[in-house]
Design an enzyme around this catalytic site. Sequence first.
Site, mmCIF file in Angstrom:
data_model
loop_
_atom_site.group_PDB
_atom_site.id
_atom_site.type_symbol
_atom_site.label_atom_id
_atom_site.label_comp_id
_atom_site.label_asym_id
_atom_site.label_seq_id
_atom_site.Cartn_x
_atom_site.Cartn_y
_atom_site.Cartn_z
ATOM 1 N N LYS A 175 -22.053 -45.882 11.489
ATOM 2 C CA LYS A 175 -21.654 -45.008 10.376
ATOM 3 C C LYS A 175 -22.783 -45.031 9.350
ATOM 4 O O LYS A 175 -22.904 -45.952 8.548
ATOM 5 C CB LYS A 175 -20.353 -45.536 9.761
ATOM 6 N N GLY A 227 -25.955 -52.508 2.234
ATOM 7 C CA GLY A 227 -25.583 -51.612 1.139
ATOM 8 C C GLY A 227 -25.375 -52.401 -0.135
ATOM 9 O O GLY A 227 -25.964 -53.470 -0.330
ATOM 10 N N SER A 228 -24.510 -51.880 -0.995
ATOM 11 C CA SER A 228 -24.342 -52.476 -2.326
ATOM 12 C C SER A 228 -23.462 -53.719 -2.290
ATOM 13 O O SER A 228 -22.638 -53.895 -1.383
ATOM 14 C CB SER A 228 -23.705 -51.439 -3.250
ATOM 15 N N VAL A 239 -19.567 -52.797 -2.348
ATOM 16 C CA VAL A 239 -18.941 -52.444 -1.069
ATOM 17 C C VAL A 239 -18.985 -53.650 -0.115
ATOM 18 O O VAL A 239 -18.027 -53.928 0.602
ATOM 19 C CB VAL A 239 -19.623 -51.199 -0.446
ATOM 20 N N GLU A 242 -26.147 -57.456 4.123
ATOM 21 C CA GLU A 242 -27.468 -57.388 3.469
ATOM 22 C C GLU A 242 -27.262 -56.541 2.230
ATOM 23 O O GLU A 242 -27.101 -55.315 2.327
ATOM 24 C CB GLU A 242 -28.484 -56.711 4.397
ATOM 25 N N CYS A 289 -34.306 -52.456 -1.649
ATOM 26 C CA CYS A 289 -33.577 -53.682 -1.978
ATOM 27 C C CYS A 289 -34.549 -54.775 -2.400
ATOM 28 O O CYS A 289 -34.157 -55.747 -3.008
ATOM 29 C CB CYS A 289 -32.740 -54.128 -0.797
ATOM 30 N N GLU A 315 -28.741 -54.904 -10.628
ATOM 31 C CA GLU A 315 -29.618 -54.050 -9.828
ATOM 32 C C GLU A 315 -29.550 -52.613 -10.352
ATOM 33 O O GLU A 315 -28.480 -52.019 -10.430
ATOM 34 C CB GLU A 315 -29.169 -54.076 -8.359
HETATM 35 P P1 NAD Z 1 -23.393 -48.285 -0.644
HETATM 36 O O1 NAD Z 1 -22.822 -49.647 -0.616
HETATM 37 O O2 NAD Z 1 -22.850 -47.308 -1.610
HETATM 38 O O3 NAD Z 1 -23.258 -47.599 0.797
HETATM 39 C C1 NAD Z 1 -23.741 -48.212 1.959
HETATM 40 C C2 NAD Z 1 -22.936 -47.722 3.147
HETATM 41 O O4 NAD Z 1 -21.593 -48.173 3.012
HETATM 42 C C3 NAD Z 1 -22.864 -46.200 3.286
HETATM 43 O O5 NAD Z 1 -22.932 -45.844 4.636
HETATM 44 C C4 NAD Z 1 -21.500 -45.893 2.720
HETATM 45 O O6 NAD Z 1 -20.934 -44.701 3.215
HETATM 46 C C5 NAD Z 1 -20.704 -47.090 3.191
HETATM 47 N N1 NAD Z 1 -19.482 -47.354 2.428
HETATM 48 C C6 NAD Z 1 -19.217 -47.033 1.149
HETATM 49 N N2 NAD Z 1 -17.952 -47.407 0.820
HETATM 50 C C7 NAD Z 1 -17.435 -48.003 1.923
HETATM 51 C C8 NAD Z 1 -16.183 -48.601 2.215
HETATM 52 N N3 NAD Z 1 -15.203 -48.669 1.314
HETATM 53 N N4 NAD Z 1 -15.997 -49.133 3.443
HETATM 54 C C9 NAD Z 1 -16.968 -49.091 4.374
HETATM 55 N N5 NAD Z 1 -18.163 -48.509 4.154
HETATM 56 C C10 NAD Z 1 -18.399 -47.975 2.943
HETATM 57 O O7 NAD Z 1 -24.973 -48.484 -0.824
HETATM 58 P P2 NAD Z 1 -26.100 -47.357 -0.897
HETATM 59 O O8 NAD Z 1 -26.027 -46.699 -2.222
HETATM 60 O O9 NAD Z 1 -26.072 -46.522 0.317
HETATM 61 O O10 NAD Z 1 -27.410 -48.263 -0.808
HETATM 62 C C11 NAD Z 1 -27.954 -48.918 -1.893
HETATM 63 C C12 NAD Z 1 -27.644 -50.387 -1.864
HETATM 64 O O11 NAD Z 1 -28.031 -50.950 -0.624
HETATM 65 C C13 NAD Z 1 -28.407 -51.172 -2.906
HETATM 66 O O12 NAD Z 1 -27.555 -52.097 -3.513
HETATM 67 C C14 NAD Z 1 -29.487 -51.874 -2.108
HETATM 68 O O13 NAD Z 1 -29.994 -53.039 -2.690
HETATM 69 C C15 NAD Z 1 -28.770 -52.141 -0.839
HETATM 70 N N6 NAD Z 1 -29.712 -52.387 0.253
HETATM 71 C C16 NAD Z 1 -29.850 -53.671 0.713
HETATM 72 C C17 NAD Z 1 -30.764 -53.959 1.722
HETATM 73 C C18 NAD Z 1 -30.914 -55.358 2.250
HETATM 74 O O14 NAD Z 1 -31.372 -55.519 3.371
HETATM 75 N N7 NAD Z 1 -30.555 -56.396 1.497
HETATM 76 C C19 NAD Z 1 -31.531 -52.926 2.260
HETATM 77 C C20 NAD Z 1 -31.374 -51.637 1.751
HETATM 78 C C21 NAD Z 1 -30.453 -51.376 0.758
#
Ligand code: NAD
Length: 493
Positions: free
Chosen positions: A175, A228-229, A232, A250, A284, A385
Amino acid sequence: MAQDFGNFINGEWVEAVSGDTFESRNPADRNEVIGAFARSGAADVNRAVEAAAGAYPEWMATPVPERADYLLRAGLILEQRRDELAEIMTREMGKTLKESRADLQEGIDFAFYMAGEGRRFFGDTIPAELPNKIYMTLRHPVGVVGLITPWNFPIAIPLWKIAPAVVSGCTSVFKPAEDTPLCAALLVDIFREVGLPPGVLNLVNGYGADAGAALVDHPGIKAVSFTGSLEVGRMINEKCASTMKRCSLELGSKNALIVMPDAELDLAVEASAWGAFATSGQRCTATSRLIVHDDIRGPFTDRLLDRVSKMKVGNGLDPDVELAPVINEQQKDRVLEYIAVGQKEGATLMTGGEELTGDEHANGYFIAPTVFDDMTPDMRIATEEVFGPVTGIMRVDSVDEAIAAANGVDYGLSCAIYTHDITNVFKAAQQLEFGIIYANAPTIGAEIQVPFGGMKNTGNGHREAGPQALDEFTEWKTIGIDYSGKLQRAQMR
Ligand code: NAD
């Protein structure tokens, strides 16, 4: 150039069960529609998990080198199509063409690397305490896994999950982020092209609250790999805990670059500008804190501001542009809000701080590169962040103070120190609470053959990339073989 895609389930492109779609648009020019994509929900996730479960028995029994060959072939196609796909990535996600090429290159490198792991996939042989007995360890696939990814590395991060899942013998439901559905669809279509068996890799596009949540909740999913964040990630962690699913996270970070008085100043300035503003700060590993020794703070700040003043902000397709748009309107508003918070908290705005709205910026989400001075450890811009083109300078008087300041946040992904003093380097390596530590190299730019991941709230102890990536998708089995011909009892001495 708009391209529409459905979901990829059991080897076929299919519409969402509801027939609903959503659009992806270019963040540098919101008038440009990139395509329409399946807006999936629980019914689509069900179909995809069923397909993955159906494919699992045969896939996990397929020899590992044979599984890995699909990665090699997919990597070769990605390599051939690198420049074409990079342009699509820049249109869909915004970052500069050079950075999009690097994103693809990272994916290609990792596909090749993991293809090689298919001929290794090593376990150990371990002596037993009893005669005529031996132990070995074998990796066993976790099963059907859910892969959820962000938009900032739309090819590399999905491959960081898909490649080890494929080699490990897992089948997947992927996804991707709703901001980069085309990159995801084109990547998955390459696996179709190389003949990956139906059901081994399934794609459901759509929003996190619908498709993402349904995937995490699905009882057929044995493990969730999420990037992601923090917000979440925490929610996913809680859900997985209550259903005893494996979960690897991550998440965000608040990375720092330390500059000591003996640093090569121009190098430190260049690394700071690159680390803070590449991908418009949406990495990130972005350098969002500059921890600078007071003895060189004046010249460092002057040179940094000079360097930043030369950055062209605009469409990532323009080869002179260094700072491309941020991903979407919501992210633009969030970054501008953080800039206002920084000013209210008393940090000194040295440059930037505003949205760019002139002719060439009128249709996109552009924010000027922003540097704060006088940032203090308690400020929100120093601890939370921002994920945008914003960085802040904090002053310190010693390496110990610098390390304490760097560690003074709840995240811990990447930290750099610029110094030629070997004592400082080893102190930093030993005392910094970060998963990745660099000496005289920027906080961004991870390589695929080394483990990647963070401490504290950046994750939950897993590592991606490197050989460690396989640990996310496999269980260790211990095999004991007794060829003594009698009952031997361990520890009964
Ligand atoms: P996000 O958490 O908003 O979304 C990430 C993914 O999660 C998307 O595919 C989104 O559709 C999905 N998602 C959202 N709500 C969900 C839910 N309730 N249940 C399941 N899935 C859900 O993050 P973003 O805005 O896409 O990315 C930015 C964030 O990602 C930043 O915080 C960044 O630091 C982090 N990031 C971390 C790394 C790492 O390796 N540590 C790498 C890249 C990005």
